[in-house]
Design a protein around this motif. Structure first.
Motif, mmCIF file in Angstrom:
data_model
loop_
_atom_site.group_PDB
_atom_site.id
_atom_site.type_symbol
_atom_site.label_atom_id
_atom_site.label_comp_id
_atom_site.label_asym_id
_atom_site.label_seq_id
_atom_site.Cartn_x
_atom_site.Cartn_y
_atom_site.Cartn_z
ATOM 1 N N ARG A 5 -9.625 -58.601 6.179
ATOM 2 C CA ARG A 5 -10.751 -58.301 6.784
ATOM 3 C C ARG A 5 -11.878 -59.167 6.335
ATOM 4 O O ARG A 5 -11.804 -59.644 5.216
ATOM 5 C CB ARG A 5 -11.152 -56.741 6.590
ATOM 6 C CG ARG A 5 -11.262 -56.494 5.215
ATOM 7 C CD ARG A 5 -11.649 -55.058 5.087
ATOM 8 N NE ARG A 5 -11.669 -54.743 3.597
ATOM 9 C CZ ARG A 5 -11.894 -53.409 3.076
ATOM 10 N NH1 ARG A 5 -12.465 -52.527 3.830
ATOM 11 N NH2 ARG A 5 -11.900 -53.382 1.868
ATOM 12 N N SER A 24 -18.898 -55.238 3.281
ATOM 13 C CA SER A 24 -17.989 -55.131 4.653
ATOM 14 C C SER A 24 -19.188 -55.567 5.687
ATOM 15 O O SER A 24 -20.341 -55.286 5.555
ATOM 16 C CB SER A 24 -17.505 -53.559 4.783
ATOM 17 O OG SER A 24 -18.647 -52.863 4.951
ATOM 18 N N PRO A 25 -18.608 -55.710 6.973
ATOM 19 C CA PRO A 25 -19.543 -56.075 7.957
ATOM 20 C C PRO A 25 -20.508 -54.973 8.333
ATOM 21 O O PRO A 25 -21.491 -55.115 8.858
ATOM 22 C CB PRO A 25 -18.661 -56.435 9.088
ATOM 23 C CG PRO A 25 -17.435 -57.067 8.410
ATOM 24 C CD PRO A 25 -17.458 -55.880 7.216
ATOM 25 N N ASP A 26 -20.220 -53.699 8.073
ATOM 26 C CA ASP A 26 -21.020 -52.439 8.361
ATOM 27 C C ASP A 26 -22.007 -52.196 7.288
ATOM 28 O O ASP A 26 -22.571 -51.208 7.097
ATOM 29 C CB ASP A 26 -20.032 -51.310 8.744
ATOM 30 C CG ASP A 26 -19.461 -50.703 7.739
ATOM 31 O OD1 ASP A 26 -19.165 -51.486 6.884
ATOM 32 O OD2 ASP A 26 -18.344 -49.943 8.031
ATOM 33 N N GLY A 27 -21.775 -52.894 6.068
ATOM 34 C CA GLY A 27 -22.721 -52.951 5.079
ATOM 35 C C GLY A 27 -22.645 -52.220 3.895
ATOM 36 O O GLY A 27 -23.273 -52.008 2.844
ATOM 37 N N ARG A 28 -21.204 -51.728 3.759
ATOM 38 C CA ARG A 28 -20.721 -51.095 2.659
ATOM 39 C C ARG A 28 -20.508 -52.178 1.531
ATOM 40 O O ARG A 28 -19.782 -52.828 1.687
ATOM 41 C CB ARG A 28 -19.333 -50.351 2.986
ATOM 42 C CG ARG A 28 -19.747 -49.035 3.829
ATOM 43 C CD ARG A 28 -18.228 -48.183 4.180
ATOM 44 N NE ARG A 28 -17.569 -49.166 4.938
ATOM 45 C CZ ARG A 28 -16.212 -49.539 4.634
ATOM 46 N NH1 ARG A 28 -15.689 -49.171 3.345
ATOM 47 N NH2 ARG A 28 -15.598 -50.287 5.334
#
Length: 65
Positions: A5, A24-28
């Motif tokens: 990923r 992660s791309p969603d900011g995690r």
């Protein structure tokens, strides 16, 4: 952690620590690693930063951890 990923990686070259942080791309927040900043003292009262060596150290550390 899955290795297929996408990751967003930030590198912070601070005066006391170098850090690499992966999100992660969603900011995690996925991972974080830090090492002391590699200062050299070539003479009394002088300090030099070896940014290239420090950057390589933090990137290698981030890949291992």
């Amino acid at each position: 952690m899955r290795r297929d990923r996408p990751l967003l990686v930030g590198i912070d070259l601070g005066t006391s620590r170098f850090r690499a942080i992966a999100f992660s791309p969603d900011g995690r927040l996925l991972a974080e690693v830090g090492r002391p900043t590699p200062w050299r003292e070539p003479a009394p009262g002088e300090a030099e930063l070896d940014a290239e060596a420090g950057t390589l150290t933090i990137l290698e550390s981030a890949l291992v951890e």
